[in-house]
Each structure stands twice: as C-alpha cells, then as structure tokens.
Enzyme design. Structure first.
Site, PDB file in Angstrom:
ATOM      1  N   TYR A 151       0.835  -1.199   0.000  1.00 32.17           N
ATOM      2  CA  TYR A 151       0.000   0.000   0.000  1.00 32.17           C
ATOM      3  C   TYR A 151       0.865   1.243   0.000  1.00 32.17           C
ATOM      4  CZ  TYR A 151      -4.213  -2.633   1.336  1.00 32.17           C
ATOM      5  OH  TYR A 151      -5.287  -3.477   1.369  1.00 32.17           O
TER       6      TYR A 151
ATOM      7  N   TYR B 208      -0.647  -9.826   0.827  1.00 31.66           N
ATOM      8  CA  TYR B 208       0.428  -9.285   1.661  1.00 31.66           C
ATOM      9  C   TYR B 208       0.337  -9.862   3.069  1.00 31.66           C
ATOM     10  CZ  TYR B 208      -3.232  -6.033   3.197  1.00 31.66           C
ATOM     11  OH  TYR B 208      -4.402  -5.500   3.660  1.00 31.66           O
TER      12      TYR B 208
ATOM     13  N   ARG C 220      -3.032 -11.664   4.003  1.00 31.15           N
ATOM     14  CA  ARG C 220      -4.352 -11.252   3.494  1.00 31.15           C
ATOM     15  C   ARG C 220      -4.493 -11.695   2.043  1.00 31.15           C
ATOM     16  NH1 ARG C 220      -7.779  -7.651   4.691  1.00 31.15           N
ATOM     17  NH2 ARG C 220      -9.059  -9.429   4.194  1.00 31.15           N
TER      18      ARG C 220
ATOM     19  N   HIS D 137      -7.354  -8.257  -2.295  1.00 35.68           N
ATOM     20  CA  HIS D 137      -8.686  -7.656  -2.135  1.00 35.68           C
ATOM     21  C   HIS D 137      -8.648  -6.190  -2.522  1.00 35.68           C
ATOM     22  CE1 HIS D 137      -6.601  -6.892   1.693  1.00 35.68           C
ATOM     23  NE2 HIS D 137      -7.265  -5.748   1.688  1.00 35.68           N
TER      24      HIS D 137
ATOM     25  N   HIS E  92     -10.628  -2.591  -1.478  1.00 36.30           N
ATOM     26  CA  HIS E  92     -11.534  -1.942  -0.522  1.00 36.30           C
ATOM     27  C   HIS E  92     -12.518  -1.049  -1.275  1.00 36.30           C
ATOM     28  CE1 HIS E  92      -9.142  -2.817   3.180  1.00 36.30           C
ATOM     29  NE2 HIS E  92      -8.128  -2.806   2.340  1.00 36.30           N
TER      30      HIS E  92
END
Lengths: 235, 178
Positions: free
Chosen positions: A106, A145, A155, A158, A160
């Site tokens: 991110y 990640y 995780r 995905h 958001h």
C-alpha cells in the site's frame, strides 16, 4: 419508508463486532448492547454525492497516477450493479476505492511490508453508478500481503470499496476478493463473515466484460442495506 | 415478488484507508471528497468546533480510526470526515454548525466510526452539554441509563466541544443500532 424502519444489519451474513480470530477486534469492539434510538430526520437521510464531479481519470487506477510509464501488474476491469435489498438499482451512488499494488504494497505511510512501491500506481480512485445502478472501474490486480494477526498470516488479494446509499444506515465499507483464492480460507477477516455471506464478497471472472488485448473482467454486485430506491431530496 | 437480496457483508476499513478516503488531510496527491471543515468559518450559523479522541479497551488513543459526521435538521445537511492519524494526541476535529432541534428532540449529530478491528462500523450521536432543557426531555437520551447518558453528551471546554469515544470499559460510549 415505514416498512423499512426497523431493518438492521442481517446478522446471517454480516460479521459480528467481536471476532476471536481477528485479534484487533478484542480491544475495539463495542461490548454493551446497542441502543435503539427514536428515528430522526437525520438518520432517514444521508449525504448525497450525485452532483460530485468525478475526475476524468478517477475511475481508472491504471492511469490516474502515471508518472513515467504504465503501472506494473495485471490490468483488470471491475464492474457490477449496486442495488438495495429489494433488488432495485441505486443510481448515482458514489463508490470510493483503495487497494495495494500488484506486489501487495500500500502507498499508505504506515505500511512497512518489504515489497516495492510502484511509482506509477497510487491505488485509489472512485466512480459513480449510472442511471441503472451500474458501475465500472479499471485497476491493477492487487497482490496478497502479510500481516501481524498470527504467525504467517497473509491477506488474500482484495480491493476496498466504500459506498453511500440513500441514508446513513445503508453506509457500507467492504472488501472484494477474487475467485479461487487459496488464502481466503485462512483469512480471519474474510472468515468473520458467516458462511452464508462469504460468497457475496467474492467477485466472479467475467469473460463478457474482459476487454480483448487489454484487461480481464471481474463482476462484483453490491447490495446495500434497506429498501430505499431513491434518496429523499427534499427533507 | 422477487426474493430479498442478501446484504453485501461489511469488512473492516483496515489501517490503510487514508490515501483513499482522507487523502487531503494526510497529504496524499489525490483530491478528497470531504474533510473536517463541514462549513466555512464565516458561516452565518452557529459555528462550533468538535474535537475528541477515540480510546480502545486499554485506554490507548486509536491512531487509525475514521469518523464521519452527518447532520440534517431540515435546514442544513452537512457531512464531514476525519481520520485520527494526523493530529497531536490522535485527535479528530470537525468544524460545523450546531444543528437545530427537530420535532422537539434534543439537537444531535450522527457519528459513524470505522477502524481496523471493526468488521462493522459503529454509530453514535453527539449531543451538547449546553442544551440542558431539551436534553432533559429527549426520548432517546431518557431511554439510556443516566450513568451512560453522559458518554454521548459533548462537554464545552475553552469554547470548543469535546467528545471522546470509548470503545469499551467503564466509560464505554453508547452505540446505536440504526
């Protein structure tokens, strides 16, 4: 409006505040019974963004942060319909989007994962449903990640998504997953959703919306709480 | 009549929402839709500042929550959003006008709280300490035991309202089911 007055979260498909598998909930989940307030004008309405001017590249995360070249990774196009619980399409609904890059990193300053940033990818965007409740955005397929919930926790990939419906009770923040991801079954956040609701979080591969020589298509339909079809303009 | 559609399940906002949802406040190069300034400072209404801190069960301030405020008193519809990761002490700060009473209820502002560790967002309301008369007769406030009622009444300090949110513990904030 009266028939929807007492509708709440459908706990057959919604996660609980407290979930032992997802450790951060232990110190942050409300522990006392929720209070049912007297309904008010403020709660039967919500912010409307139908006049919000979406930037020309807001819906295209593959282009909205380009500095020198195309971002790395697999281009995808995500589309679907946003409806209420009656299945009525919700037009002019704002969808805000954020995600990791193709390496699972991110842009957020607190993300310390040792995977490369992509100078040409920010990972945020937004779009609006059209008159028929349909939306579409372009992005790069995010990577998985690691995170600190438990030993060797990862995780699943995905995206958001944040949505406003017609009133504040239909507010939704969720995560869209990808089909056949082997990590989902080990993920406490995904598994905090009751079994009946899990498939609702997984997009489907969509060859009809795959754009030849350009991007793979995924479909993700979204159902917001309540039975409001159009927000009340004049309240 | 068609079958009812199942709600899309909620998932946590996670720790990395800032560049998507509050980019301006956190200094990212993407225009946000809204921030904590819900009105212009020179607004002709009763402009107020509301600050506060979100605390977890151990009394630690939460530095990765996002709050949304929404108010509609029939005259003004105002919306604001602020993350707790930029200000000293992990405070949030909103500037708005105090809403008017609707149908004789005490004035309040709706709050939606999101954070890592919340799979579903929480709802609460900000009431105001200096509305004693309307607070005393308000149906919702009176439905809450007196010792918990004060958790949702903002205190006036140094010309600002202070509204701290406790997720758990002895001071746990009253959260609502909408």
């Amino acid at each position: 409006m009266s028939e929807m007055a007492q509708q709440g979260f459908d706990m057959e498909v919604q996660p609980s505040y407290l979930d032992k598998g997802y450790k951060s909930t232990l110190l942050r989940a409300p522990s006392r019974a929720l209070v049912l307030p007297k309904k008010s004008l403020s709660e039967s309405t919500g912010p409307l963004f139908k006049d919000f001017e979406i930037g020309a590249l807001d819906h295209d995360l593959t282009k909205n942060a380009i500095k020198v070249a195309e971002p790395l990774g697999e281009r995808i196009v995500v589309h679907g319909t946003v409806t209420n619980e009656k299945g009525q399409p919700l037009p002019h609904t704002l969808i805000e989007i954020w995600q990791a890059n193709s390496a699972g990193r991110y842009v957020h300053k607190v993300d310390q994962h040792d995977a490369p940033l992509d100078p040409n990818f920010l990972g945020t965007g937004r779009c609006m449903t059209d008159a028929n409740g349909k939306y579409r955005f372009y992005t790069i397929k995010p990577g998985a990640y690691p995170w600190g919930n438990h030993y060797n926790a990862w995780r699943p990939a995905h995206i958001h998504l944040s949505l406003f419906g017609g009133d504040i009770s239909s507010r939704l923040i969720t995560q869209m997953y990808f089909p056949n991801d082997p990590l989902c079954k080990y993920d406490p956040i995904f598994n905090a959703v009751p079994t009946k609701g899990r498939d609702l979080l997984v997009s489907t591969f969509d060859l009809d919306h795959t754009e030849p020589s350009f991007a793979l298509g995924y479909r993700f339909d979204i159902v917001l709480r309540g039975e409001n079809a159009t927000p009340f303009e004049n309240l | 009549m068609s079958a009812k559609k199942l709600q899309t399940p909620s998932q946590t906002i996670g720790p990395y929402f800032a560049y998507g949802l509050t980019p301006g406040q956190y200094g990212y190069n993407f225009p946000g839709i809204v921030d904590g300034m819900m009105v212009d400072k020179n607004d002709e209404g009763n402009v107020v500042q509301i600050i506060g801190t979100v605390y977890d069960a151990e009394g630690k301030s939460v530095d990765d929550a996002m709050l949304e405020l929404w108010q509609n008193d029939g005259e003004r519809r105002l919306f604001g959003r602020y993350g707790t990761g930029t200000d000293e002490g992990n405070k949030f700060s909103f500037t708005t006008v105090k809403p008017k009473s609707v149908d004789g209820q005490a004035p309040f502002i709706n709050v939606i709280i999101f954070m890592r560790g919340q799979l579903l967002h929480s709802y609460t309301r900000i009431y105001f300490e200096d509305e004693e008369t309307l607070n005393a007769t308000d149906e919702t406030l009176n439905s809450i035991p007196e010792d918990r009622r004060k958790t949702i009444i903002a205190k006036k300090e140094d010309g600002r309202y202070v509204f701290d949110i406790y997720m758990q513990g002895n001071h746990e904030t009253v959260f609502f089911q909408l």
